[in-house]
Design a protein around this motif. Structure first.
Motif, PDB file in Angstrom:
ATOM      1  N   PHE A  20       4.607   0.268   9.391  1.00  0.00           N
ATOM      2  CA  PHE A  20       4.568  -1.190   9.399  1.00  0.00           C
ATOM      3  C   PHE A  20       3.133  -1.679   9.207  1.00  0.00           C
ATOM      4  O   PHE A  20       2.878  -2.612   8.432  1.00  0.00           O
ATOM      5  N   SER A  21       2.194  -1.054   9.879  1.00  0.00           N
ATOM      6  CA  SER A  21       0.780  -1.428   9.767  1.00  0.00           C
ATOM      7  C   SER A  21       0.274  -1.247   8.349  1.00  0.00           C
ATOM      8  O   SER A  21      -0.440  -2.106   7.819  1.00  0.00           O
ATOM      9  N   ARG A  22       0.659  -0.155   7.729  1.00  0.00           N
ATOM     10  CA  ARG A  22       0.235   0.090   6.351  1.00  0.00           C
ATOM     11  C   ARG A  22       0.838  -0.954   5.406  1.00  0.00           C
ATOM     12  O   ARG A  22       0.197  -1.372   4.445  1.00  0.00           O
ATOM     13  N   GLY A  23       2.056  -1.388   5.710  1.00  0.00           N
ATOM     14  CA  GLY A  23       2.682  -2.408   4.878  1.00  0.00           C
ATOM     15  C   GLY A  23       1.948  -3.734   4.954  1.00  0.00           C
ATOM     16  O   GLY A  23       1.723  -4.397   3.940  1.00  0.00           O
ATOM     17  N   LEU A  24       1.553  -4.118   6.157  1.00  0.00           N
ATOM     18  CA  LEU A  24       0.791  -5.363   6.300  1.00  0.00           C
ATOM     19  C   LEU A  24      -0.592  -5.231   5.665  1.00  0.00           C
ATOM     20  O   LEU A  24      -1.112  -6.187   5.077  1.00  0.00           O
ATOM     21  N   PHE A  53      -6.303  -9.536  -1.791  1.00  0.00           N
ATOM     22  CA  PHE A  53      -7.736  -9.477  -2.075  1.00  0.00           C
ATOM     23  C   PHE A  53      -8.070  -8.660  -3.319  1.00  0.00           C
ATOM     24  O   PHE A  53      -9.241  -8.440  -3.621  1.00  0.00           O
ATOM     25  N   GLU A  54      -7.033  -8.203  -4.020  1.00  0.00           N
ATOM     26  CA  GLU A  54      -7.193  -7.407  -5.245  1.00  0.00           C
ATOM     27  C   GLU A  54      -8.073  -6.196  -5.007  1.00  0.00           C
ATOM     28  O   GLU A  54      -8.976  -5.892  -5.789  1.00  0.00           O
ATOM     29  N   ILE A  55      -7.808  -5.501  -3.921  1.00  0.00           N
ATOM     30  CA  ILE A  55      -8.510  -4.255  -3.617  1.00  0.00           C
ATOM     31  C   ILE A  55      -7.842  -3.151  -4.429  1.00  0.00           C
ATOM     32  O   ILE A  55      -6.638  -2.943  -4.309  1.00  0.00           O
ATOM     33  N   PRO A  56      -8.602  -2.456  -5.263  1.00  0.00           N
ATOM     34  CA  PRO A  56      -7.999  -1.450  -6.135  1.00  0.00           C
ATOM     35  C   PRO A  56      -7.334  -0.330  -5.340  1.00  0.00           C
ATOM     36  O   PRO A  56      -7.912   0.222  -4.410  1.00  0.00           O
ATOM     37  N   TYR A  57      -6.115  -0.043  -5.742  1.00  0.00           N
ATOM     38  CA  TYR A  57      -5.387   1.055  -5.117  1.00  0.00           C
ATOM     39  C   TYR A  57      -4.250   1.450  -6.039  1.00  0.00           C
ATOM     40  O   TYR A  57      -3.515   0.599  -6.528  1.00  0.00           O
ATOM     41  N   GLN A  58      -4.129   2.723  -6.277  1.00  0.00           N
ATOM     42  CA  GLN A  58      -3.029   3.260  -7.062  1.00  0.00           C
ATOM     43  C   GLN A  58      -1.958   3.719  -6.091  1.00  0.00           C
ATOM     44  O   GLN A  58      -2.213   4.607  -5.269  1.00  0.00           O
ATOM     45  N   HIS A  59      -0.774   3.099  -6.145  1.00  0.00           N
ATOM     46  CA  HIS A  59       0.298   3.463  -5.223  1.00  0.00           C
ATOM     47  C   HIS A  59       0.542   4.969  -5.268  1.00  0.00           C
ATOM     48  O   HIS A  59       0.625   5.559  -6.325  1.00  0.00           O
ATOM     49  N   GLY A 104      -1.641   7.007  -3.926  1.00  0.00           N
ATOM     50  CA  GLY A 104      -2.951   7.606  -3.693  1.00  0.00           C
ATOM     51  C   GLY A 104      -3.309   7.568  -2.211  1.00  0.00           C
ATOM     52  O   GLY A 104      -2.530   7.133  -1.366  1.00  0.00           O
ATOM     53  N   ASP A 105      -4.491   7.997  -1.910  1.00  0.00           N
ATOM     54  CA  ASP A 105      -4.968   8.028  -0.525  1.00  0.00           C
ATOM     55  C   ASP A 105      -5.490   6.641  -0.165  1.00  0.00           C
ATOM     56  O   ASP A 105      -6.532   6.208  -0.644  1.00  0.00           O
ATOM     57  N   LEU A 106      -4.768   5.966   0.692  1.00  0.00           N
ATOM     58  CA  LEU A 106      -5.086   4.590   1.063  1.00  0.00           C
ATOM     59  C   LEU A 106      -6.449   4.493   1.746  1.00  0.00           C
ATOM     60  O   LEU A 106      -7.250   3.615   1.430  1.00  0.00           O
ATOM     61  N   ALA A 107      -6.719   5.400   2.670  1.00  0.00           N
ATOM     62  CA  ALA A 107      -7.990   5.356   3.407  1.00  0.00           C
ATOM     63  C   ALA A 107      -9.175   5.556   2.466  1.00  0.00           C
ATOM     64  O   ALA A 107     -10.189   4.856   2.576  1.00  0.00           O
ATOM     65  N   LEU A 108      -9.049   6.478   1.520  1.00  0.00           N
ATOM     66  CA  LEU A 108     -10.137   6.700   0.567  1.00  0.00           C
ATOM     67  C   LEU A 108     -10.324   5.494  -0.354  1.00  0.00           C
ATOM     68  O   LEU A 108     -11.461   5.117  -0.668  1.00  0.00           O
TER      69      LEU A 108
END
Length: 164
Positions: free
Chosen positions: A131-135, A143-149, A151-155
């Motif tokens: 749930f936390s990761r979803g929020l 905020f348009e933070i780059p992330y490839q679904h 991938g490693d979210l923390a990195l």
């Protein structure tokens, strides 16, 4: 229809005439259906969360445990591509600070999502993390933070923060 307009302007910045026009009805008829703009907004909260819950239930299907949560997570990332859905959720969260009716509706609908996740996996810590990761995903998309679904979210967050 109202969701798209409220996503752009929130409750206070959206004209009911625009909602009526988008729905293809007159403004007086809109007010026969809903007594106030606030009532339209609250009905839109229900529509938004019904849509999310329906999509996530469909994704989970007959899966259980981690497989169900993974299917739900993947579907939620797809839903976040609908910027109107995301923007509307953010307006609900923001308005909840001052509007107890919106807060109560939003709280009830988030509780429903929590129960949905709990049905998929009864481990409360796993559900909490999910749930936390979803929020957090909502904020990253907003905020348009780059992330490839996948991938490693923390990195991805660390790399973004280092570049910002």
């Amino acid at each position: 229809m109202a969701l798209t307009e409220f996503a752009r302007g929130g409750l206070h910045g959206t004209a009911t005439q625009v909602i009526a026009d988008r729905a293809g009805i007159s403004q007086p008829y809109l007010f026969r259906l809903f007594p106030t703009k606030h009532a339209i907004f609250c009905a839109t909260i229900e529509y938004c969360f019904d849509h999310i819950e329906r999509e996530l239930r469909e994704a989970a299907g007959s899966l259980e445990g981690v497989e169900a949560l993974n299917a739900i997570r993947d579907r939620y990332w797809m839903l976040l591509k609908d910027t109107a859905l995301l923007q509307f959720q953010l307006h609900v969260f923001a308005l909840s600070v001052e509007d107890t009716v919106v807060r109560d509706r939003g709280r009830a609908r988030l509780a429903g999502l929590w129960r949905l996740f709990s049905e998929a996996d009864e481990d409360p810590e796993l559900v909490f993390t999910f749930f936390s990761r979803g929020l957090l995903a909502n904020l990253m998309v907003a905020f348009e933070i780059p992330y490839q679904h996948g991938g490693d979210l923390a990195l991805a967050l660390r790399d973004w923060a280092d570049r910002s």
